[in-house]
Design a protein around this motif. Structure first.
Motif, PDB file in Angstrom:
ATOM      1  N   HIS A 124       0.845  -1.189   0.000  1.00 47.78           N
ATOM      2  CA  HIS A 124       0.000   0.000   0.000  1.00 47.78           C
ATOM      3  C   HIS A 124       0.879   1.236   0.000  1.00 47.78           C
ATOM      4  CE1 HIS A 124       0.862  -0.579   4.251  1.00 47.78           C
ATOM      5  NE2 HIS A 124       0.351   0.612   4.555  1.00 47.78           N
ATOM      6  N   PRO A 137      -0.603  -1.089  -5.697  1.00 45.90           N
ATOM      7  CA  PRO A 137      -1.969  -0.584  -5.861  1.00 45.90           C
ATOM      8  C   PRO A 137      -2.023   0.584  -6.843  1.00 45.90           C
ATOM      9  CG  PRO A 137      -1.324  -0.693  -3.541  1.00 45.90           C
ATOM     10  CD  PRO A 137      -0.083  -0.880  -4.341  1.00 45.90           C
ATOM     11  N   GLY A 170      -4.992  -5.357  -8.943  1.00 49.63           N
ATOM     12  CA  GLY A 170      -6.242  -5.497  -8.213  1.00 49.63           C
ATOM     13  C   GLY A 170      -6.235  -6.865  -7.560  1.00 49.63           C
ATOM     14  N   GLU A 171      -7.383  -7.319  -7.160  1.00 42.83           N
ATOM     15  CA  GLU A 171      -7.454  -8.649  -6.567  1.00 42.83           C
ATOM     16  C   GLU A 171      -7.312  -9.714  -7.659  1.00 42.83           C
ATOM     17  OE1 GLU A 171      -9.700  -8.916  -2.541  1.00 42.83           O
ATOM     18  OE2 GLU A 171     -11.152  -8.401  -4.090  1.00 42.83           O
ATOM     19  N   ALA A 208      -7.369  -7.895  -1.310  1.00 38.73           N
ATOM     20  CA  ALA A 208      -7.496  -6.672  -0.527  1.00 38.73           C
ATOM     21  C   ALA A 208      -7.603  -6.986   0.954  1.00 38.73           C
ATOM     22  CB  ALA A 208      -8.719  -5.895  -0.983  1.00 38.73           C
ATOM     23  N   ASP A 260      -7.912  -5.092   5.112  1.00 39.69           N
ATOM     24  CA  ASP A 260      -8.769  -4.107   5.769  1.00 39.69           C
ATOM     25  C   ASP A 260      -7.893  -3.079   6.486  1.00 39.69           C
ATOM     26  OD1 ASP A 260     -10.746  -2.669   6.994  1.00 39.69           O
ATOM     27  OD2 ASP A 260     -11.659  -4.364   8.043  1.00 39.69           O
ATOM     28  N   GLU A 281      -6.377   1.645   0.527  1.00 39.38           N
ATOM     29  CA  GLU A 281      -6.329   0.397  -0.232  1.00 39.38           C
ATOM     30  C   GLU A 281      -5.005  -0.315   0.035  1.00 39.38           C
ATOM     31  OE1 GLU A 281      -7.634  -1.101  -4.659  1.00 39.38           O
ATOM     32  OE2 GLU A 281      -6.583   0.814  -4.492  1.00 39.38           O
ATOM     33  N   CYS A 282      -5.102  -1.576   0.414  1.00 38.87           N
ATOM     34  CA  CYS A 282      -3.915  -2.337   0.832  1.00 38.87           C
ATOM     35  C   CYS A 282      -4.097  -3.786   0.438  1.00 38.87           C
ATOM     36  CB  CYS A 282      -3.732  -2.210   2.347  1.00 38.87           C
ATOM     37  SG  CYS A 282      -2.253  -3.026   2.997  1.00 38.87           S
TER      38      CYS A 282
END
Length: 314
Positions: free
Chosen positions: A63, A93, A121-122, A137, A139, A143-144
């Motif tokens: 991140h 990211p 992305g994922e 992703a 929490d 965005e991490c």
């Protein structure tokens, strides 16, 4: 394969610890290393290790908080100043491209090698014939991502001494047996490939998580991992503070490892409030929930051994 921590502190460096960056030493036949995050001072720490920037193959960013990326422009520039021309790949990211390109533009810096930047992305971030890297992703406040690095399984070693002993001549027959084919000898004997090749070796799984509160994706990324790297910013008595800032306690990191069925847990990203002698308490607290836990020490190699496919992985 080995993990080396270039930094284990959260937020900013302190006298005893640098900020986040982790080296993954790749298998010997590859001869390279990967880097996960690049906090300020990472290249200084690398000077105290066997790792040369010419062998840096890929860099993965979790991140865009400063303690994870502020060392990036300098490290990339130094790699060029050393005369390295080999291509390098950077994954991170959305926003990582702007950060790097603006730093180079404003400082009038230029690289002498191709830098490929991939905003992820994922899902699958990278694959080759040896490894698959998946991202999911976490929490955190921004965005991490966490990364799961899966090594593909390998066939076992050919039992050459046994084959020579029973009269199989070295040469093309060895290759056929290694590739999984049975072979017929001139005297009529059939040699089975499964007898000639040792046990297959499972692919190792290494999970490196960015900053995160406990979440389902952390457990999924760490499922059955041989090694899990998880932040443990605070002790359990500061769980409310950890949640407020998008972090985990040592107990929460251990519970993630336990739920995932990981084999080993390395905790890192310690708050500056904890001195070096306090890390034993973080480690002890985590071990109460997941015994095979260690508080990561900077510049110390952590080996990730390979086992047979039929090993008990619990």
């Amino acid at each position: 394969m080995e993990l080396w921590f270039m930094g284990t502190n959260a937020g900013m460096p302190i006298a005893e610890r640098n900020v986040t960056s982790i080296v993954l030493r790749m298998p010997q036949n590859r001869g390279t290393f990967w880097l996960f995050d690049c906090g300020e001072g990472t290249q200084h720490q690398l000077l105290r290790t066997p790792f040369k920037l010419s062998k840096l193959e890929k860099l993965f960013v979790t991140h865009l908080h400063g303690d994870h990326i502020f060392g990036l422009p300098g490290l990339l520039s130094s790699r060029s100043s050393l005369g390295v021309t080999a291509e390098m790949e950077l994954y991170g990211p959305p926003g990582i491209r702007d950060f790097v390109e603006n730093a180079f533009r404003i400082s009038d810096s230029h690289l002498g090698y191709p830098l490929r930047i991939y905003e992820i992305g994922e899902g699958e971030a990278y694959r080759d014939e040896d490894f698959i890297v998946e991202a999911a992703a976490l929490d955190h406040r921004i965005e991490c991502f966490g990364y799961r690095i899966t090594e593909r399984p390998r066939t076992g070693a050919l039992r050459t001494d046994w084959l020579l002993e029973i009269g199989v001549p070295a040469g093309p027959l060895f290759g056929l047996l290694k590739s999984g084919q049975d072979v017929a000898l001139e005297d009529g004997r059939i040699i089975r490939s499964e007898e000639a090749v040792g046990s297959s070796l499972h692919g190792r799984v290494i999970t490196v998580l960015g900053d995160t509160k406990p979440c389902g994706n952390a457990v999924a990324l760490a499922k059955d991992a041989d090694m899990l790297v998880h932040e443990a910013t605070f002790l359990a008595d500061l769980a409310e503070k950890a949640g407020e800032y998008g972090h985990s306690t040592s107990i929460q990191a251990a519970e993630t490892a336990r739920k995932a069925g990981a084999k080993r847990l390395l905790i890192t990203h310690f708050s500056s409030r904890y001195k070096q002698e306090d890390l034993a308490e973080l480690e002890s607290e985590a071990r109460s929930a997941f015994p095979n836990t260690e508080a990561a020490t900077e510049l110390k190699p952590y080996s990730i051994p390979r086992g047979n496919v039929d090993d008990n992985r619990q």
